[in-house]
Design an enzyme around this catalytic site. Structure first.
Site, PDB file in Angstrom:
ATOM      1  CG  ASP A 101      -2.051  -1.062   0.979  1.00  7.03           C
ATOM      2  OD1 ASP A 101      -2.540  -1.183  -0.154  1.00  7.03           O
ATOM      3  OD2 ASP A 101      -2.394  -1.766   1.943  1.00  7.03           O
ATOM      4  CG  ASP A 109      -7.251  -4.576  -2.484  1.00  6.67           C
ATOM      5  OD1 ASP A 109      -7.559  -5.650  -3.036  1.00  6.67           O
ATOM      6  OD2 ASP A 109      -7.698  -4.251  -1.375  1.00  6.67           O
TER       7      ASP A 109
HETATM    8  N1  GLY Z   1      -7.136  -2.132   0.184  1.00  3.60           N
HETATM    9  C1  GLY Z   1      -7.824  -2.609   1.320  1.00  3.60           C
HETATM   10  C2  GLY Z   1      -9.287  -2.473   1.205  1.00  3.60           C
HETATM   11  O1  GLY Z   1      -9.805  -2.040   0.191  1.00  3.60           O
HETATM   12  O2  GLY Z   1      -9.950  -2.814   2.166  1.00  3.60           O
END
Ligand code: GLY
Length: 396
Positions: A113, A174
């Site tokens: 992330d 994601d």
């Molecule tokens: N990227 C983590 C979520 O969308 O919960």
């Protein structure tokens, strides 16, 4: 090979009629409302960051940890662009220093992330203000993200220490949104190694995270020693083989962004296939349930997935030829989702709470952020508003 992924025909839907006056009124209302909430939060949060999601309507305050702090910084950059008010720029700029300390000290950086974190804070600062320090912090983050690449499996590991057996070789949908940091780093440095890794990862994501019917696995394991594909499962969805709504939205937006950087039309086609699957599974009010498999039930909605989808659909539409029969529909459905969010999900004056977009679900099984506001839902709602009201140059 990706051509074998099915493209559903978009089902006809009677979306809210396009009355310019109503649209303008709602978007104007939204602008006023978000400015009020951001102003109040600016005073309340001080030098802290909001936590990932609200708890009983309010964000707990945190240090610069976890994967979500940049969604607050991103809102401030957007507010500055929307209004020109210096207080937003000053606050965002201050937070950039916090992101600098975080990456220099490698505090809570064992995550893919880093893309979310550094794109919306430091890359945005560099793009908007030419801040060289911010550029350097973002490049450090890109270096750290590169360390998570498994060369044999050709993927960036999502979570955990690289030696953690339960997380080794696990990629998630994601991550598509983390790749722009790498594409940007190659543009900045002239060194193709960042973009090469992003391209390798997005190809694997397209191949393994997207199913033949254009739904997506949330997560997929690769063997890091042999490079072989192992199996898909879910972390936050309803079931391993269901389609977690926010994941599908990350896919729509992320593949469109990969197209923007690579020019590879396979990614824009894939984004469209995911979009059709998503749009064909929305309830009457256009705001997705937290898992698309739950259509027809009274399951919670995930307003954050809806806000991400608005941005993704608008990005996708931009890259389609004007002759594409679905282009206008993507724009229209994006607007229709946005109007529904504004009318029914935007927090109201009378609500007790300090979030912006109500009724998101972070992780239902984990009992986290269920039917609450969340920081990324708030950010993407503001980004969607920016996209619909101004000509906007992306931070991504
Ligand atoms: N990227 C983590 C979520 O969308 O919960």
């Amino acid at each position: 090979m990706l051509n074998t992924v099915k493209k559903e025909l978009l089902q006809d839907r009677n979306t809210t009629p396009f009355d310019r006056e109503r649209i303008n009124r709602l978007l104007q209302f939204a602008s006023t409302r978000i400015t009020t909430i951001i102003d109040r939060n600016l005073a309340e949060f001080g030098d802290s960051f909001p936590g990932e999601t609200c708890v009983n309507g309010f964000y707990p305050l945190t240090e610069n940890v976890e994967w979500t702090t940049s969604f607050w910084t991103g809102q401030l950059w957007l507010a500055w662009e929307m209004t020109g008010a210096e207080k937003y720029r000053i606050a965002a700029q201050k937070q950039v220093r916090s992101f600098g300390l975080r990456i220099a000290g490698r505090q809570d950086t064992q995550t893919h992330d880093l893309g979310f974190l550094y794109t919306l804070s430091c890359v945005a600062a560099w793009r908007l203000t030419g801040n060289h320090e911010a550029r350097g912090f973002a490049l450090l983050a890109a270096d750290a993200l590169m360390e998570r690449f498994h060369a044999k499996a050709n993927i960036i590991q999502a979570w955990g220490d690289l030696s953690e057996p339960g997380q080794a070789g696990r990629m998630i949908i994601d991550c598509n949104m983390n790749l722009p940091l790498l594409f940007w780093a190659s543009e900045q440095t002239g060194n193709p190694r960042f973009a090469d890794v992003a391209k390798a990862h997005v190809r694997q994501a397209a191949r393994y995270l997207v199913r033949p019917d254009a739904s997506t696995w949330h997560t997929y394991y690769m063997d890091t020693v042999t490079g072989a594909a192992r199996y898909g499962n879910t972390q936050q969805g309803y079931a391993d083989d269901s389609c977690w709504a926010r994941g599908q939205a990350w896919g729509i937006y992320g593949f469109a962004l990969s197209y923007a950087y690579t020019g590879d039309r396979e990614f824009v086609d894939l984004s469209a296939k995911l979009a059709n699957y998503f749009l064909n599974r929305l309830p009457e009010d256009e705001v997705c349930h937290w898992d698309l498999a739950l259509l027809g039930t009274d399951a919670y909605r995930d307003s954050s997935g809806a806000a991400i989808a608005v941005c993704g659909l608008l990005e996708l539409a931009k890259h389609l030829p004007v002759t594409d029969p679905d282009r206008a529909t993507y724009e229209q459905r994006a607007l229709s989702i946005m109007l529904s969010l504004t009318e029914h999900y935007l927090s109201e004056e009378k609500d007790a709470g300090n979030g912006l977009l109500k009724h998101a679900v972070y992780h239902l099984d984990g009992g986290k952020g269920v039917d609450e506001c969340c920081s990324w839902g708030d950010y993407f709602y503001v980004e969607a508003l920016m996209r619909l009201t101004k000509v906007w140059k992306l931070y991504w």
